[in-house]
Design an enzyme around this catalytic site. Structure first.
Site, mmCIF file in Angstrom:
data_model
loop_
_atom_site.group_PDB
_atom_site.id
_atom_site.type_symbol
_atom_site.label_atom_id
_atom_site.label_comp_id
_atom_site.label_asym_id
_atom_site.label_seq_id
_atom_site.Cartn_x
_atom_site.Cartn_y
_atom_site.Cartn_z
ATOM 1 N N ARG A 206 0.854 -1.184 0.000
ATOM 2 C CA ARG A 206 0.000 0.000 0.000
ATOM 3 C C ARG A 206 0.894 1.241 0.000
ATOM 4 O O ARG A 206 2.052 1.192 0.401
ATOM 5 C CB ARG A 206 -0.906 0.006 1.231
ATOM 6 N N LYS A 245 -2.223 -1.066 8.485
ATOM 7 C CA LYS A 245 -3.678 -0.967 8.511
ATOM 8 C C LYS A 245 -4.314 -1.999 9.430
ATOM 9 O O LYS A 245 -5.345 -1.738 10.046
ATOM 10 C CB LYS A 245 -4.214 -1.136 7.076
ATOM 11 N N HIS A 314 -2.802 3.216 -6.620
ATOM 12 C CA HIS A 314 -3.210 2.013 -5.886
ATOM 13 C C HIS A 314 -3.365 0.816 -6.823
ATOM 14 O O HIS A 314 -3.304 -0.340 -6.373
ATOM 15 C CB HIS A 314 -4.522 2.274 -5.144
ATOM 16 N N ARG A 317 -0.596 -1.909 -6.731
ATOM 17 C CA ARG A 317 -0.768 -3.006 -5.764
ATOM 18 C C ARG A 317 -1.757 -4.034 -6.316
ATOM 19 O O ARG A 317 -1.553 -5.245 -6.169
ATOM 20 C CB ARG A 317 -1.246 -2.427 -4.433
ATOM 21 N N HIS A 341 -3.944 -8.789 3.796
ATOM 22 C CA HIS A 341 -5.379 -8.718 4.022
ATOM 23 C C HIS A 341 -5.727 -9.299 5.383
ATOM 24 O O HIS A 341 -5.088 -10.225 5.859
ATOM 25 C CB HIS A 341 -6.123 -9.489 2.935
ATOM 26 N N TYR A 350 -2.983 -15.648 9.297
ATOM 27 C CA TYR A 350 -1.860 -14.748 9.062
ATOM 28 C C TYR A 350 -0.684 -15.035 9.986
ATOM 29 O O TYR A 350 0.454 -14.744 9.668
ATOM 30 C CB TYR A 350 -2.315 -13.300 9.246
#
Length: 391
Positions: A206, A245, A314, A317, A341, A350
């Site tokens: 990002r 994020k 963007h 990405r 994500h 993750y």
């Protein structure tokens, strides 16, 4: 229900001068309360009292006086009291509330909100030119606020946000560059920003993540980029450096080997030697602002020159994500980890991402890049080769 002698066992009903019927009943605290509405027929009033009595017995009754707070007041307090909200999210929620919610529903008490009222509000937004995407964001915010009023604060019994599909965004399909176009774009911007284009695309980063990279985050020997922080632009404050994020944003991404020479050259030419030195900065060594970047690199001219005039930064990405998704053997878990994500259902995924799978993704991208940049043979004209490149 009337008891012996015609007297009701619970509550009371009286006929008003208007001819309508009003009910009164004792709450669990012994205080006698009037009903929230009057009724045209006595039978309807009796049914209402039966429902209230049932809710009192099952502890489902909610004092209607508690829900008299205005939506605007409750929503503003909701934003202020939400834990762990990032400053940018607070700004977005505050803006959505003031722009799209409170001008229509702000002075409505929580206990007066209804599904038809919410449906009418959403329709007005769309009729007034608000995009479906922005209307969906405003709807999700309102639904979250009212869900807290139902489940945590018990101010209302039912969330009126029950409109099917109102929470869904349908953004337009974004362009995906070919590998050749990515490298062409890197050649079209000033040399100082070429590696920025390549790392953003092939690292699936990002904007806020890539401009927050420091020299310590680049490992040329391992061919990796570590994402551990991100810049956020806050109105009235400026650039704020903080965590990515989401939790999934904390990750180490393997770059295709073919772009490492460009990254190494960039570090030598444009980045300081200190481990804390930021990798991508402006000519004066300052952090790059997203709002100034397009003008800085003449973005419109550059993307038009490669045949993608509507390309946004963007979308780089998005291009990298698309290339990664085409890597043979890459599972959804591997891809989501690489892309950073996050979702509540996949929190553990993750934490246990397979780094070998991530390297396989990078190698697959590397092969695609090498194939696209291979010099054309004398028997294969350049134009024909470009047409054969993957989209």
């Amino acid at each position: 229900m009337p008891g012996k002698g015609g007297h009701r066992r619970f509550g009371a009903i009286r006929k008003l001068p208007s001819g309508r019927y009003q009910v009164r009943y004792p709450g669990p605290d012994g205080v006698v309360r009037p009903g929230e509405q009057t009724f045209e027929r006595k039978q309807e009033a009796e049914q209402y009292l039966s429902i209230v009595e049932s809710k009192l017995i099952t502890s489902e009754w909610i004092d209607p006086n508690r829900g008299k707070i205005w939506l605007q007041d409750y929503a503003e307090r909701w934003i202020a009291e939400r834990p762990n909200l990032r400053p940018r999210t607070v700004h977005l929620y505050t803006w959505l509330l003031g722009k799209h919610v409170t001008p229509y529903l702000g002075k409505v008490p929580l206990n007066r909100l209804s599904t038809p009222m919410v449906r009418e509000w959403r329709t007005k937004l769309l009729d007034n030119g608000v995009s479906a995407t922005m209307a969906a964001k405003a709807y999700r915010l309102l639904r979250a606020v009212l869900m807290t009023a139902v489940k945590e604060d018990e101010l209302i019994r039912v969330n009126p946000c029950r409109i099917k599909g109102a929470d869904q965004e349908r953004p337009a399909e974004r362009p995906v560059l070919t590998v050749a176009q990515v490298f062409d774009l890197a050649e079209k911007v000033p040399e100082r920003y070429r590696a920025l284009i390549l790392v953003t695309t092939f690292g699936c980063l990002r904007w806020g993540e890539v401009i927050a990279l420091q020299r310590r985050d680049i490992d040329l020997e391992a061919g990796t980029v570590r994402v551990r922080q991100a810049y956020v632009e806050q109105r009235g404050t400026g650039l704020v450096l903080g965590p990515p994020k989401s939790r999934a944003g904390l990750r180490t991404v393997t770059l295709p080997a073919v772009v490492l020479p460009q990254v190494k050259a960039h570090l030598t030419e444009f980045a300081g030697d200190d481990p804390d030195a930021f990798v991508f900065t402006g000519a004066e060594g300052r952090t790059i602002w997203r709002g100034n970047f397009n003008q800085l690199v003449k973005w419109s001219d550059a993307v038009a020159a490669i045949g993608a005039p509507k390309l946004h930064f963007h979308d780089l990405r998005h291009t990298g994500n698309t290339l990664a998704s085409r890597a043979p053997g890459a599972s959804l878990r591997d891809l989501m980890t690489r892309m950073g994500h996050d979702s509540p259902r996949a929190a553990l995924i993750y934490q246990h991402a397979n780094s070998e799978a991530d390297r396989a993704i990078a190698e697959a991208i590397n092969k695609a890049v090498q194939a696209a940049r291979r010099k054309p043979s004398k028997r294969a004209p350049r134009a024909a080769q470009d047409e054969a490149e993957p989209v």
